[in-house]
Structures are given as structure tokens and as C-alpha cells.
Scaffold this active site. Sequence first.
Site, PDB file in Angstrom:
ATOM      1  N   SER A  94      26.799  79.984  15.181  1.00 25.43           N
ATOM      2  CA  SER A  94      26.065  79.689  16.414  1.00 25.43           C
ATOM      3  C   SER A  94      26.947  78.925  17.395  1.00 25.43           C
ATOM      4  O   SER A  94      26.936  79.194  18.596  1.00 25.43           O
ATOM      5  CB  SER A  94      24.829  78.833  16.121  1.00 25.43           C
ATOM      6  OG  SER A  94      23.936  79.530  15.299  1.00 25.43           O
ATOM      7  N   LEU A 134      18.569  77.836  28.770  1.00 25.91           N
ATOM      8  CA  LEU A 134      17.610  78.762  29.378  1.00 25.91           C
ATOM      9  C   LEU A 134      16.191  78.368  28.961  1.00 25.91           C
ATOM     10  O   LEU A 134      15.313  78.169  29.800  1.00 25.91           O
ATOM     11  CB  LEU A 134      17.924  80.208  28.935  1.00 25.91           C
ATOM     12  CG  LEU A 134      16.968  81.286  29.449  1.00 25.91           C
ATOM     13  CD1 LEU A 134      17.058  81.424  30.964  1.00 25.91           C
ATOM     14  CD2 LEU A 134      17.274  82.650  28.792  1.00 25.91           C
ATOM     15  N   LEU A 242      22.655  86.792  26.977  1.00 21.49           N
ATOM     16  CA  LEU A 242      21.968  86.900  25.694  1.00 21.49           C
ATOM     17  C   LEU A 242      22.379  88.174  24.976  1.00 21.49           C
ATOM     18  O   LEU A 242      22.503  88.220  23.760  1.00 21.49           O
ATOM     19  CB  LEU A 242      20.447  86.880  25.889  1.00 21.49           C
ATOM     20  CG  LEU A 242      19.870  85.573  26.438  1.00 21.49           C
ATOM     21  CD1 LEU A 242      18.358  85.670  26.516  1.00 21.49           C
ATOM     22  CD2 LEU A 242      20.267  84.388  25.580  1.00 21.49           C
ATOM     23  N   ASN A 243      22.620  89.211  25.753  1.00 18.88           N
ATOM     24  CA  ASN A 243      23.016  90.471  25.155  1.00 18.88           C
ATOM     25  C   ASN A 243      24.356  90.349  24.423  1.00 18.88           C
ATOM     26  O   ASN A 243      24.553  90.930  23.355  1.00 18.88           O
ATOM     27  CB  ASN A 243      23.098  91.527  26.263  1.00 18.88           C
ATOM     28  CG  ASN A 243      22.902  92.906  25.720  1.00 18.88           C
ATOM     29  OD1 ASN A 243      22.024  93.110  24.882  1.00 18.88           O
ATOM     30  ND2 ASN A 243      23.725  93.830  26.169  1.00 18.88           N
ATOM     31  N   ARG A 246      23.527  88.343  21.253  1.00 22.07           N
ATOM     32  CA  ARG A 246      22.771  89.154  20.280  1.00 22.07           C
ATOM     33  C   ARG A 246      23.685  90.112  19.543  1.00 22.07           C
ATOM     34  O   ARG A 246      23.511  90.379  18.361  1.00 22.07           O
ATOM     35  CB  ARG A 246      21.693  89.969  21.008  1.00 22.07           C
ATOM     36  CG  ARG A 246      20.568  89.124  21.506  1.00 22.07           C
ATOM     37  CD  ARG A 246      19.710  89.901  22.481  1.00 22.07           C
ATOM     38  NE  ARG A 246      18.665  89.033  23.004  1.00 22.07           N
ATOM     39  CZ  ARG A 246      17.894  89.340  24.041  1.00 22.07           C
ATOM     40  NH1 ARG A 246      18.046  90.500  24.672  1.00 22.07           N
ATOM     41  NH2 ARG A 246      16.970  88.490  24.441  1.00 22.07           N
ATOM     42  N   GLU A 366      17.506  83.925  20.601  1.00 24.05           N
ATOM     43  CA  GLU A 366      18.074  85.106  21.272  1.00 24.05           C
ATOM     44  C   GLU A 366      17.076  86.262  21.286  1.00 24.05           C
ATOM     45  O   GLU A 366      17.442  87.417  21.138  1.00 24.05           O
ATOM     46  CB  GLU A 366      19.357  85.561  20.563  1.00 24.05           C
ATOM     47  CG  GLU A 366      20.394  84.496  20.451  1.00 24.05           C
ATOM     48  CD  GLU A 366      21.146  84.292  21.752  1.00 24.05           C
ATOM     49  OE1 GLU A 366      21.033  85.149  22.641  1.00 24.05           O
ATOM     50  OE2 GLU A 366      21.821  83.268  21.877  1.00 24.05           O
ATOM     51  N   PHE A 386       4.681  94.008  27.776  1.00 24.19           N
ATOM     52  CA  PHE A 386       4.615  92.627  28.267  1.00 24.19           C
ATOM     53  C   PHE A 386       3.576  92.561  29.378  1.00 24.19           C
ATOM     54  O   PHE A 386       3.387  93.532  30.109  1.00 24.19           O
ATOM     55  CB  PHE A 386       5.963  92.202  28.885  1.00 24.19           C
ATOM     56  CG  PHE A 386       7.147  92.466  28.018  1.00 24.19           C
ATOM     57  CD1 PHE A 386       7.522  91.557  27.040  1.00 24.19           C
ATOM     58  CD2 PHE A 386       7.897  93.630  28.169  1.00 24.19           C
ATOM     59  CE1 PHE A 386       8.624  91.793  26.249  1.00 24.19           C
ATOM     60  CE2 PHE A 386       8.998  93.873  27.376  1.00 24.19           C
ATOM     61  CZ  PHE A 386       9.361  92.958  26.406  1.00 24.19           C
TER      62      PHE A 386
HETATM   63  C1  LIG Z   1      17.891  76.401  16.311  1.00 24.20           C
HETATM   64  C2  LIG Z   1      17.608  76.981  17.644  1.00 24.20           C
HETATM   65  C3  LIG Z   1      18.604  77.029  18.609  1.00 24.20           C
HETATM   66  C4  LIG Z   1      18.344  77.530  19.876  1.00 24.20           C
HETATM   67  N1  LIG Z   1      19.344  77.521  20.833  1.00 24.20           N
HETATM   68  C5  LIG Z   1      19.061  77.873  22.109  1.00 24.20           C
HETATM   69  C6  LIG Z   1      20.035  77.747  23.137  1.00 24.20           C
HETATM   70  O1  LIG Z   1      21.173  77.375  22.886  1.00 24.20           O
HETATM   71  N2  LIG Z   1      19.698  78.020  24.413  1.00 24.20           N
HETATM   72  C7  LIG Z   1      18.447  78.454  24.735  1.00 24.20           C
HETATM   73  O2  LIG Z   1      18.199  78.683  25.909  1.00 24.20           O
HETATM   74  N3  LIG Z   1      17.488  78.606  23.776  1.00 24.20           N
HETATM   75  C8  LIG Z   1      17.757  78.321  22.475  1.00 24.20           C
HETATM   76  N4  LIG Z   1      16.799  78.450  21.485  1.00 24.20           N
HETATM   77  C9  LIG Z   1      15.454  78.857  21.878  1.00 24.20           C
HETATM   78  C10 LIG Z   1      15.039  80.233  21.434  1.00 24.20           C
HETATM   79  O3  LIG Z   1      15.689  81.224  22.181  1.00 24.20           O
HETATM   80  C11 LIG Z   1      13.521  80.318  21.561  1.00 24.20           C
HETATM   81  O4  LIG Z   1      12.995  79.511  20.540  1.00 24.20           O
HETATM   82  C12 LIG Z   1      12.982  81.724  21.441  1.00 24.20           C
HETATM   83  O5  LIG Z   1      13.310  82.471  22.584  1.00 24.20           O
HETATM   84  C13 LIG Z   1      11.472  81.756  21.230  1.00 24.20           C
HETATM   85  O6  LIG Z   1      10.816  80.935  22.114  1.00 24.20           O
HETATM   86  P1  LIG Z   1       9.705  79.912  21.600  1.00 24.20           P
HETATM   87  O7  LIG Z   1      10.266  79.162  20.466  1.00 24.20           O
HETATM   88  O8  LIG Z   1       9.242  79.163  22.782  1.00 24.20           O
HETATM   89  O9  LIG Z   1       8.576  80.825  21.044  1.00 24.20           O
HETATM   90  P2  LIG Z   1       7.349  81.487  21.815  1.00 24.20           P
HETATM   91  O10 LIG Z   1       7.876  82.284  22.952  1.00 24.20           O
HETATM   92  O11 LIG Z   1       6.331  80.453  22.102  1.00 24.20           O
HETATM   93  O12 LIG Z   1       6.825  82.459  20.714  1.00 24.20           O
HETATM   94  C14 LIG Z   1       6.019  82.049  19.597  1.00 24.20           C
HETATM   95  C15 LIG Z   1       5.623  83.300  18.826  1.00 24.20           C
HETATM   96  O13 LIG Z   1       4.845  84.153  19.653  1.00 24.20           O
HETATM   97  C16 LIG Z   1       5.400  85.435  19.713  1.00 24.20           C
HETATM   98  N5  LIG Z   1       5.168  86.023  21.033  1.00 24.20           N
HETATM   99  C17 LIG Z   1       5.417  85.505  22.257  1.00 24.20           C
HETATM  100  N6  LIG Z   1       5.054  86.358  23.222  1.00 24.20           N
HETATM  101  C18 LIG Z   1       4.556  87.472  22.594  1.00 24.20           C
HETATM  102  C19 LIG Z   1       4.045  88.725  23.034  1.00 24.20           C
HETATM  103  N7  LIG Z   1       3.973  89.031  24.343  1.00 24.20           N
HETATM  104  N8  LIG Z   1       3.655  89.615  22.112  1.00 24.20           N
HETATM  105  C20 LIG Z   1       3.745  89.340  20.800  1.00 24.20           C
HETATM  106  N9  LIG Z   1       4.219  88.178  20.315  1.00 24.20           N
HETATM  107  C21 LIG Z   1       4.637  87.252  21.214  1.00 24.20           C
HETATM  108  C22 LIG Z   1       6.883  85.204  19.457  1.00 24.20           C
HETATM  109  O14 LIG Z   1       7.521  86.401  19.009  1.00 24.20           O
HETATM  110  C23 LIG Z   1       6.826  84.134  18.404  1.00 24.20           C
HETATM  111  O15 LIG Z   1       6.572  84.702  17.150  1.00 24.20           O
HETATM  112  C24 LIG Z   1      17.064  78.011  20.185  1.00 24.20           C
HETATM  113  C25 LIG Z   1      16.067  78.007  19.191  1.00 24.20           C
HETATM  114  C26 LIG Z   1      16.331  77.507  17.937  1.00 24.20           C
HETATM  115  C27 LIG Z   1      15.261  77.508  16.902  1.00 24.20           C
END
Ligand SMILES: Cc1cc2nc3c(=O)[nH]c(=O)nc-3n(C[C@H](O)[C@H](O)[C@H](O)COP(=O)(O)OP(=O)(O)OC[C@H]3O[C@@H](n4cnc5c(N)ncnc54)[C@H](O)[C@@H]3O)c2cc1C
Lengths: 388, 248
Positions: A94, A134, A242-243, A246, A366, A386
Amino acid sequence: MYKGLDYYSFDSLLSEDEKLVRELVYDFVQADVLPIIEEHNRQGRFPFELVQKMGELNLFGANLPARYGCAELNSVAYGLIMQELERGDSGIRSFVSVQSGLVMYPIFTFGSDEQKEKWLPLLASGEAIGCFGLTEPDFGSNPGGLVTKAEKVTGGYKLNGAKMWITNGTIADIAIVWAKLDGVIHGFIVEKGVKGYSAPEMKGKHSLRASVTSELVFEDVFIPDSNLLPNSRGLKCALMCLNQARYGIAWGVTGAMIACYQAALDYSLSRKQFSKPIGGYQITQQKLVYMLTEITKAQALNIQMGRLKDAGQLRFQQVSLAKRNNCEVALNIARMSREVLGANGILDEYPVMRHAANLESVKTYEGTHEMHTLILGEDITGLPAFDN
Amino acid sequence: MNIAVCVNHVPDTAAKVKVSEDHSGIDTAGAAWILNPYDEFAIEEALKIKEKTGGTVYVLSFGPAENNETIRKALGMGADEGIRIKPGTAADSLNVARALAAQITALDCKLVFTGKQSVDYDNGIVGQLLAELLGYNCVSVAVALQIDGTSVVAEREIEGGREVIQTTLPAVITAQKGLNEPRYASLKGIMAAKKKVIQEVEAVTMDPVVVTQSFESPAPKTAGKILGTDVQAVPELIKAIHEEMKLV
Ligand SMILES: Cc1cc2nc3c(=O)[nH]c(=O)nc-3n(C[C@H](O)[C@H](O)[C@H](O)COP(=O)(O)OP(=O)(O)OC[C@H]3O[C@@H](n4cnc5c(N)ncnc54)[C@H](O)[C@@H]3O)c2cc1C
Ligand SMILES: Cc1cc2nc3c(=O)[nH]c(=O)nc-3n(C[C@H](O)[C@H](O)[C@H](O)COP(=O)(O)OP(=O)(O)OC[C@H]3O[C@@H](n4cnc5c(N)ncnc54)[C@H](O)[C@@H]3O)c2cc1C
């Protein structure tokens, strides 16, 4: 000496230098990562001491041009780096993913010449560390809704808002921060130490413990004009980053799979229950064969994905498919490997529980598994699931 | 100064080696190949000297096209030029050394490094043969080395201590573990190596002095016999040595 898993002779698809790159990173992980990683994971600490060495090996921004101090590798070699790093630990991978795909890549792609000359060599050598902001507390899967805001002021911009879950945040010298300027998302370089900017570390993680995860807080932070990434306009630019990341994850988790498979195979041959090694029982064999098969499929996806990327023909939906699939099977493999190891599977004498816990994050960040499902669903039906 | 490093491409001895069906060699199918571990010390030492005094490091390997992999690895570590000598017919250690010596003479290398032994055939003689063929001084199994102008001070591990040897260039040094800590290649080094062309030359061939008749696997070990675990067992052991094993 490189030891991998190659049931389908995919090595014959690799060039001599791609194999050398892989072996180099493998040797580094064997010598410098594996001996220390469990202790760092236990303490919840990123092994900072590896940064300089990784810089000397040119692991950062390895696919970017040599004029910035980078190795200028092709995408397959880049992917192999990620695979071997994540065989060690997802947190180490990471770190390199963020530095390369989410910090160096946007500066290279959207930055001014001045920004590139200034930052890329420092990031390539590891003298500077970067992070990518982000995600926000209220906007994860839906980053388009983000509320961090930049306002034009004399000589620059005033930034307000907060980011969450930001890998490397606390230790970063620069943050690439995505904020809305007149309602449109742009990327900004925020330098450590500027007034109003703080990056407290998030604690209490059960996953990616050897990686730093932070909040970023901006209170009237002044960003000079020269720190706007001039060619970043719209969410699309953030998604392009992100691409890249990923792509690296799809390769990376394959490394975690190989580590878990090898641990399970070794254990199944040495652990005797009833009359023979547990590897001699059909249910164990079924698990091992599942692992072998899924790793082989992931390897096929990765190499073709890499060749398409180098040919400029890779679509982002194809990256979603590989990220989605590989993370899911990696997590399955880690859990299965844990089962094969029985009680020993929960100990940090073996790497599998650490991988299993790490992969929970990797499956989520991601773009979650579900988001990639929706991306692919839209691609094949033409109907976006969406809501707007 | 031009420095030559001789490197061999060998089967990984961590893996099991099988004798081929016709007993003419080993079964190379599925074997993994590596840079001979002792040759890594040889490369590192050459690079260190080059960094101090300048010069060109030539990597020489005698063997088939697969040896290019090992040459590239050395180039990735920082060696300047790679040369592969294509084998003629038979290649015993003397013919390997003859082929290497011809190149070393052509390149005018006054300092030559080899590993102390190659883990394929383990003869441990190519370095010494080279010195003889070239008329160079030779220090084998070196664990420390100091070169100053043409003066050479090297240390060798001997039973119970270290032997310090003083000699002069031109010289052949065979490297032992401990001589240094071999560096990693870097990705930039690998990419720079990729752009280099490995020169390929024909070997001088002469009749080999060693001809291998056949290869055999060691007989499988038979189970040992425990006669006892204390002094009581001694008379029985003596009897077994005389009567069963007929050793004395
Ligand atoms: C260890 C770690 C490191 C990270 N590092 C970074 C970083 O460096 N920079 C950065 O910008 N971000 C980072 N992230 C953030 C990460 O990209 C987000 O956690 C991720 O995009 C999901 O967002 P959320 O946790 O808010 O979940 P949410 O968006 O709240 O989602 C919660 C659940 O709901 C589901 N869900 C949401 N919308 C829908 C839908 N329309 N239909 C069906 N299911 C849905 C999701 O799939 C998930 O299962 C990191 C996360 C972690 C855990
Ligand atoms: C195509 C081919 C055919 C062969 N055929 C035969 C055969 O018919 N019969 C037989 O007995 N053996 C044969 N060999 C084996 C060959 O003799 C040995 O590989 C070689 O001599 C090295 O083993 P050694 O134990 O003599 O080296 P050592 O003396 O143990 O090696 C010492 C050092 O010499 C250098 N060195 C050794 N070999 C090479 C090399 N090839 N190129 C560059 N530097 C080297 C290295 O620095 C090494 O550390 C063949 C090898 C090849 C490549």
C-alpha cells in the site's frame, strides 16, 4: 533464488528483465521485510526504516520516466513489484502503491513542469513521502459528493474540510488533496507543516496494521497558486489515479495469495492427524486445489491486463474486473489457508492471519467489491445502477 | 584498470537434483538456475574496486544462451560489459578456463575474480587454472582484499586463523563468502542492463582432459542400527566393526 507458483508456465510470457525485477523485489522482501513485519504489525507501526532502501532499489514510481529518477519499467514489471511486495505485506505494498500510483502519477499526469521537476525526484528516492486524500467521513463510495472546498484568494486558494482513511497521511511530506473549486473537483498539493493543516493518525485498526492511516484536517489552509495541479479538472482525474492503484492491487493481492497457499501447502504436508499428513485428506486437497486454481486464473488476468495496459488498450472496467475478482479470491484463500493451519493459523508465527486481516481493507479500498460490481454491471447492460 | 569477473549459471542446489535417464548428466527439466552464489562476492568486489579506482568491469560466462540471465543479473548490479562464450563440444574445467583465459587476454584485464567454487560441479579449480594459463598470481578462497596500485594484500581463512598474503597484479582472486556483502541490483540498474548488448564469442576448443563416464545417484541410505546409548554398547560396537562391517 526466486520461488513462486507457476502452474501454467506464465513465466514463459515474461522477459528476462521482468523476471529480474521480480527476483530483486522477492529478495528484498525475504531479507528485509519478512524478518521484521510481524513485530511491526503487532505494534501497529509502519517500518519506516525500509523507505530509504526501497528508494535505492527504485521501487517508487517505477513505471515513470528515467529523467525523474525512476526506473521506467513497463506495466508488467510494475505489477510484479506489487505482487512481490504484497507477498510480504499488504501494508508495504500500500505504501508503494500510494507513493507511485496516487502521488507520483497525478503529479506526472496533471502537474506543471515545475511541480514535476521539484517533487518527482524527491518522491522517487523516498526523501519525500506522499499521500492521497479523496475519501471523506461522509463520502466513501460516492466521492463525487465530497465537500472539502477550495476558494480563490489572492495568490492562491483557501482550503477547508476533512479527509479520512488516508494511507501515509501522518508521515507524508505532501498530500494530493481533492477539493471542489467552484463546484468542480481539482487536485492540490498540500505541503506538510502549513498553517491550519494537521494529519492525526487513526488508531484501533485490525487490518493493515503495518501501514499508517490518517485523517487530514484543513482549517483555512493557504495553498499557493503554484500548488494547484493545473491539469486536474473533475472527478475523472481522481478516478484515473485510482485506476493506476487498482491495477497494482490486482497484482499485489496475487502475491498475498501465493504466500497463503505456500503456507497452507507446507503445513498440510508436515502436520499429521489420524494416520497421515492432513494434505493427504480429500477436503484439504480440495482447498489447496481451489487456491492453486484461483491463483493461476489471477495470474492469467494480470499478465494479459499488463500487456493491454502497455499497448494502451486497457479499459478501466477491465481493471475493475481484476481488482474485484483478485481481492475476493485472495481473501477466500487467506481464510482457507487459516483453516488448513488449524489453531496455528491464528498465530503470528505464520503469515496467514495477517494477510487475511489485511485483505479485508484491500477488498474495500480503491472501490469496494460492490462498487466494482456496479461498474461492470453498467458496462455490460448500459444501465447505471448508481443513483444520482 | 580492466577487471574481469567470471560467473557461472548453475542449478539451484536448494532444489533436488536428479540424474538424467541416460546417465550422461543431470535432468535439467524443471531445475531452477541461479547465479553461482560465490560469484556474487566476486562481482561485488570488482564493483567496489571499480568505484574506488575507476575502470571497466567485464562479466564473462562460458555456457549456453541461458547464461545470459546470469550475465544480466551481474550487469544489473553495475558491471559494465557482458560477454558470453559459446561452448564448443566438451567442456571440462580446463576447457572452461582456456576459453575464459583467451577472453581475459583479449580484454587486457589485469585483475580477475572468480568464485571459490561453482556449485554445479564443485571442482573449485577454474580460478587456479586461469592463473596458471594467464601466468598471473593467484589467491584462492579470499575473505579480505586490499589493492593499492599493483600491490595486493589478501586474507584467507585457514584452520584456527587467517593467512595474510601479499602479492602483485596481475592476479586472479577466488572469492569466498565473507569477502563482502553483495549489493542488490536496482531497478534502474536492471533497465540499464537491458539496453546493453551481451557480446557472444566462440570458445577455443581443445580435447578435454576430464571425460565424464556416467552419473549415478548416491545409493539410498539404509537405516542405521542403534546398538545402545551408553558405554555398555562399546564391546558390541567393536564386534560389529570387525565382523559385520569388516572395517578393521
Ligand atoms: C486501510 C484503509 C486505507 C485507505 N486509504 C485511503 C487513501 O489513501 N486515500 C483515500 O482517499 N481513501 C482511502 N481509503 C478509503 C477507502 O477508499 C474507502 O473506505 C472506500 O472507498 C469505501 O468507502 P467507505 O468506507 O466510506 O464505505 P461506504 O461507501 O460507506 O460503503 C459501505 C458499504 O456500503 C456499500 N455500498 C455503498 N454504496 C452502495 C451502492 N450504491 N450499492 C451497493 N452497495 C453500496 C459498500 O460497497 C460497502 O460495502 C482507505 C480505506 C482503508 C480501510
Ligand atoms: C555447455 C556445457 C557443457 C559441459 N559439459 C561437461 C562435460 O562434458 N563434462 C564435465 O565434467 N563437465 C561439463 N560441464 C561442466 C563444466 O565443466 C563446469 O560447469 C565448470 O567447469 C564449472 O564447474 P567447476 O566445478 O569446474 O568450477 P569451479 O572451479 O568450482 O568454479 C570456480 C569459479 O570459476 C568460475 N567459473 C566456473 N565455471 C564457469 C563458467 N562456465 N563461466 C564463467 N566462469 C566460470 C566461477 O567464478 C566459479 O565460481 C559443462 C558445462 C557446460 C556449460
